[in-house]
Structure formats: structure tokens, C-alpha cells
Design an enzyme around this catalytic site. Structure first.
Site, PDB file in Angstrom:
ATOM      1  CE  LYS A  13      -2.070  -1.183   3.871  1.00  7.64           C
ATOM      2  NZ  LYS A  13      -1.403  -2.466   4.144  1.00  7.64           N
ATOM      3  NE  ARG A  87      -4.709  -1.757  10.125  1.00  8.76           N
ATOM      4  CZ  ARG A  87      -3.679  -1.302   9.422  1.00  8.76           C
ATOM      5  NH1 ARG A  87      -3.765  -0.201   8.731  1.00  8.76           N
ATOM      6  NH2 ARG A  87      -2.565  -1.982   9.416  1.00  8.76           N
ATOM      7  NE  ARG A 126       7.611  -2.771   6.179  1.00  6.93           N
ATOM      8  CZ  ARG A 126       6.297  -2.770   6.296  1.00  6.93           C
ATOM      9  NH1 ARG A 126       5.551  -2.139   5.417  1.00  6.93           N
ATOM     10  NH2 ARG A 126       5.723  -3.433   7.259  1.00  6.93           N
ATOM     11  NE  ARG A 159       6.001  -0.647  10.063  1.00  3.95           N
ATOM     12  CZ  ARG A 159       4.899  -0.649   9.318  1.00  3.95           C
ATOM     13  NH1 ARG A 159       4.874   0.022   8.174  1.00  3.95           N
ATOM     14  NH2 ARG A 159       3.835  -1.324   9.673  1.00  3.95           N
ATOM     15  NE  ARG A 170       1.913  -5.231  11.047  1.00  2.47           N
ATOM     16  CZ  ARG A 170       2.933  -4.981  10.233  1.00  2.47           C
ATOM     17  NH1 ARG A 170       4.129  -5.469  10.509  1.00  2.47           N
ATOM     18  NH2 ARG A 170       2.764  -4.267   9.159  1.00  2.47           N
TER      19      ARG A 170
HETATM   20  P1  AP5 Z   1       4.790  -1.618   1.879  1.00  8.00           P
HETATM   21  O1  AP5 Z   1       4.443  -0.741   0.742  1.00  8.00           O
HETATM   22  O2  AP5 Z   1       5.551  -1.045   3.032  1.00  8.00           O
HETATM   23  O3  AP5 Z   1       3.489  -2.390   2.374  1.00  8.00           O
HETATM   24  P2  AP5 Z   1       2.201  -1.862   3.165  1.00  8.00           P
HETATM   25  O4  AP5 Z   1       1.006  -2.477   2.514  1.00  8.00           O
HETATM   26  O5  AP5 Z   1       2.224  -0.380   3.296  1.00  8.00           O
HETATM   27  O6  AP5 Z   1       2.438  -2.587   4.540  1.00  8.00           O
HETATM   28  P3  AP5 Z   1       2.371  -2.047   6.025  1.00  8.00           P
HETATM   29  O7  AP5 Z   1       3.078  -3.070   6.882  1.00  8.00           O
HETATM   30  O8  AP5 Z   1       2.784  -0.625   6.148  1.00  8.00           O
HETATM   31  O9  AP5 Z   1       0.856  -2.148   6.295  1.00  8.00           O
HETATM   32  P4  AP5 Z   1       0.155  -2.269   7.616  1.00  8.00           P
HETATM   33  O10 AP5 Z   1      -1.228  -2.088   7.148  1.00  8.00           O
HETATM   34  O11 AP5 Z   1       0.373  -3.473   8.421  1.00  8.00           O
HETATM   35  O12 AP5 Z   1       0.833  -1.141   8.536  1.00  8.00           O
HETATM   36  P5  AP5 Z   1       0.410   0.321   8.934  1.00  8.00           P
HETATM   37  O13 AP5 Z   1       1.607   1.142   8.957  1.00  8.00           O
HETATM   38  O14 AP5 Z   1      -0.774   0.750   8.134  1.00  8.00           O
HETATM   39  O15 AP5 Z   1       5.600  -2.872   1.261  1.00  8.00           O
HETATM   40  C1  AP5 Z   1       6.128  -3.888   2.105  1.00  8.00           C
HETATM   41  C2  AP5 Z   1       7.520  -4.307   1.579  1.00  8.00           C
HETATM   42  O16 AP5 Z   1       7.374  -4.971   0.325  1.00  8.00           O
HETATM   43  C3  AP5 Z   1       8.495  -3.165   1.325  1.00  8.00           C
HETATM   44  O17 AP5 Z   1       9.784  -3.566   1.682  1.00  8.00           O
HETATM   45  C4  AP5 Z   1       8.406  -2.918  -0.194  1.00  8.00           C
HETATM   46  O18 AP5 Z   1       9.638  -2.430  -0.725  1.00  8.00           O
HETATM   47  C5  AP5 Z   1       8.095  -4.308  -0.716  1.00  8.00           C
HETATM   48  N1  AP5 Z   1       7.205  -4.305  -1.869  1.00  8.00           N
HETATM   49  C6  AP5 Z   1       6.086  -3.559  -2.016  1.00  8.00           C
HETATM   50  N2  AP5 Z   1       5.472  -3.836  -3.183  1.00  8.00           N
HETATM   51  C7  AP5 Z   1       6.228  -4.809  -3.786  1.00  8.00           C
HETATM   52  C8  AP5 Z   1       6.110  -5.510  -5.017  1.00  8.00           C
HETATM   53  N3  AP5 Z   1       5.081  -5.286  -5.875  1.00  8.00           N
HETATM   54  N4  AP5 Z   1       7.060  -6.443  -5.297  1.00  8.00           N
HETATM   55  C9  AP5 Z   1       8.090  -6.671  -4.448  1.00  8.00           C
HETATM   56  N5  AP5 Z   1       8.251  -6.020  -3.286  1.00  8.00           N
HETATM   57  C10 AP5 Z   1       7.332  -5.101  -2.939  1.00  8.00           C
HETATM   58  O19 AP5 Z   1      -0.118   0.103  10.428  1.00  8.00           O
HETATM   59  C11 AP5 Z   1       0.742  -0.187  11.498  1.00  8.00           C
HETATM   60  C12 AP5 Z   1      -0.062  -0.328  12.797  1.00  8.00           C
HETATM   61  O20 AP5 Z   1      -0.722   0.921  13.110  1.00  8.00           O
HETATM   62  C13 AP5 Z   1      -1.205  -1.350  12.768  1.00  8.00           C
HETATM   63  O21 AP5 Z   1      -0.742  -2.660  13.042  1.00  8.00           O
HETATM   64  C14 AP5 Z   1      -2.146  -0.793  13.852  1.00  8.00           C
HETATM   65  O22 AP5 Z   1      -1.696  -1.125  15.136  1.00  8.00           O
HETATM   66  C15 AP5 Z   1      -2.011   0.702  13.665  1.00  8.00           C
HETATM   67  N6  AP5 Z   1      -3.021   1.236  12.724  1.00  8.00           N
HETATM   68  C16 AP5 Z   1      -2.783   1.814  11.503  1.00  8.00           C
HETATM   69  N7  AP5 Z   1      -3.924   2.168  10.912  1.00  8.00           N
HETATM   70  C17 AP5 Z   1      -4.928   1.829  11.772  1.00  8.00           C
HETATM   71  C18 AP5 Z   1      -6.347   1.925  11.713  1.00  8.00           C
HETATM   72  N8  AP5 Z   1      -6.978   2.451  10.646  1.00  8.00           N
HETATM   73  N9  AP5 Z   1      -7.062   1.441  12.761  1.00  8.00           N
HETATM   74  C19 AP5 Z   1      -6.456   0.921  13.841  1.00  8.00           C
HETATM   75  N10 AP5 Z   1      -5.110   0.788  13.970  1.00  8.00           N
HETATM   76  C20 AP5 Z   1      -4.360   1.242  12.939  1.00  8.00           C
HETATM   77 MG    MG Z   2       2.549   0.959   4.909  1.00  8.05          MG
END
Ligand code: AP5
Ligand code: MG
Length: 217
Positions: A13, A87, A126, A159, A170
């Protein structure tokens, strides 16, 4: 353009949102990035969110909805792309209600579909910049200089929630609480499903095709 990007942790994402921002000039609103910033700045919200994030659970809806409403209200006229929000079905309903009252609903919901095995590989490889939030991967998306951010030269970190045991939690949280959001949007409108298991450029090209069609280009 107002878009929601859905997908499991590690689906890509954040990576694709950066591209959307460059191409369409919209703002990237990532709930995870905002929460990490709040933690780094040691705010009250950051302190409240800490234990939920570190254990792989979700931060309570009322905190998130308020935080994201504030961010959306400040978005530019070009629009925004939401990443990591909504979410839960409750968050999605609250978002719909507040946007409906402003007459500025979401234009599209894109769901990034990726197998769990690929997700694990992406998350464990990552590396992130603690300063600007840029995201890299040890194999798939390497920085120009190993271990350093291309933008500001900061030392890249893993991270804390990318530890295998937290990743597992997660994913469980995702299947229980966030997958139903895809079903919610399917019932309420149009979800564009995108096979996001291929390389970054390939996924980006397909995503641009979808969004160009939406923008009428
Ligand atoms: P990346 O782009 O970083 O993936 P992502 O989908 O953004 O993954 P996240 O781990 O950030 O998502 P998440 O939803 O768990 O975390 P968030 O920060 O929102 O890509 C991942 C890796 O793959 C990278 O190394 C990239 O280079 C590689 N890659 C990407 N695309 C690729 C491809 N096509 N091919 C090869 N490699 C690729 O949330 C963190 C925490 O915050 C949650 O656990 C929760 O506690 C809290 N939180 C956040 N939002 C909420 C909410 N709305 N409600 C409640 N709690 C929340
Ligand atoms: Mg992310």
C-alpha cells in the site's frame, strides 16, 4: 481524486501510494505513518497507540477516526489516497457518513490482493527510513547506498512490528477485522481488485490504468 487503497500488511500500500502521489498530485494519508509520527513526537495519541501497534492489534476506532478526519479535512483540492484506513467496518461506516455530509464521497476503492507467502517475504525484507518514512526492501527495492535512505541519508531501520511474531498477529488482525471492510465496500459500491503479487512497476502500471480510467484520461 479520492481513493482508498486496501490490502493486507505488507501488500504494498505505502509503496504504491508514493507513486499515486507523484502521478496525480494527491496527498498520501497513511494512518500507520501518522501514528508513527505521533509516537516519534511523543504526543498523547502516540503514547496511547504504542501498545496496540507493538502487539499487532488495532488502535481503538474512536482515536483513529478523529485523527483521520483531521487529516482529510486538511487535504488539498486535488484529493487524497487513504492507506491503512479504514481498517474496521465501523471505521468505514464513520468515514462514509462524514464524507456524505460534505458531499465528497470516495471515488474508488482498490484492493491489493497478495498471497500470504509473498507478504511474509515482503515484510521481513522491508527497511524503512525513520526520518522521512521512505520504504525499501533488501532484495526488491534496494536503496542506492546499502542501509541508507536515498532522500536524506538516514540509517534505515526494520520496523519493530516487522518481527515475525508480530507479523503473524498483524495478519490475524487483518483477516478478522479488515478483510470484512473489502466485503463492506463490495456491498456498498465498486471495489477494483488488483493482483499485487508481481513486481512494484508491474503492479504500479496496472494501478495507473485503473486510476486513469477513473480520472477519464
Ligand atoms: P509496503 O508498501 O511497506 O506495504 P504496506 O502495505 O504499506 O504494509 P504495512 O506493513 O505498512 O501495512 P500495515 O497495514 O500493516 O501497517 P500500517 O503502517 O498501516 O511494502 C512492504 C515491503 O514490500 C516493502 O519492503 C516494499 O519495498 C516491498 N514491496 C512492495 N510492493 C512490492 C512488489 N510489488 N514487489 C516486491 N516487493 C514489494 O499500520 C501499522 C499499525 O498501526 C497497525 O498494526 C495498527 O496497530 C495501527 N493502525 C494503523 N492504521 C490503523 C487503523 N486504521 N485502525 C487501527 N489501527 C491502525
Ligand atoms: Mg505501509
Amino acid at each position: 481524486m479520492r481513493v482508498v487503497l486496501l490490502g493486507a500488511p505488507g501488500a504494498g500500500k505505502g509503496t504504491q501510494c508514493k507513486r499515486i502521489v507523484e502521478k496525480y498530485g494527491v496527498q498520501h494519508l497513511s494512518s500507520g505513518d501518522i501514528l508513527r509520527r505521533e509516537r516519534a513526537e511523543r504526543t498523547e495519541l502516540g503514547a496511547k497507540a504504542q501498545s496496540y501497534m507493538d502487539s499487532g492489534g488495532l488502535v481503538p476506532d474512536e482515536l483513529i477516526v478523529k485523527m483521520m478526519a483531521g487529516a482529510i479535512a486538511k487535504a488539498p483540492k486535488e484529493g487524497y489516497v487513504l492507506d491503512g484506513f479504514p481498517r474496521t467496518v465501523n471505521q468505514a461506516q464513520e468515514l462514509d457518513e462524514s464524507l456524505a455530509s460534505d458531499g465528497k464521497g470516495i471515488d474508488a476503492v482498490v484492493s491489493l490482493e497478495v498471497d500470504e507467502q509473498i507478504i511474509m517475504e515482503r515484510m521481513t525484507g522491508r527497511r524503512s527510513c525513520p526520518k522521512c518514512g521512505a520504504v525499501y526492501h533488501v532484495k526488491n527495492l534496494k536503496p542506492k547506498v546499502e542501509g541508507k535512505c536515498d532522500n536524506d541519508g538516514a540509517e534505515l531501520i526494520q520496523r519493530p512490528d516487522d518481527k515475525p511474531e508480530v507479523v503473524k498477529k498483524r495478519l490475524e488482525t487483518y483477516y478478522e477485522q479488515t478483510e470484512p471492510v473489502v466485503a463492506y465496500y463490495k456491498r456498498n459500491g465498486c471495489v477494483l481488485e488488483l493482483d499485487a503479487g508481481n513486481g512494484v512497476d508491474e503492479v504500479g502500471a496496472k494501478l495507473f490504468e485503473m486510476l486513469d480510467a477513473l480520472a477519464g484520461k
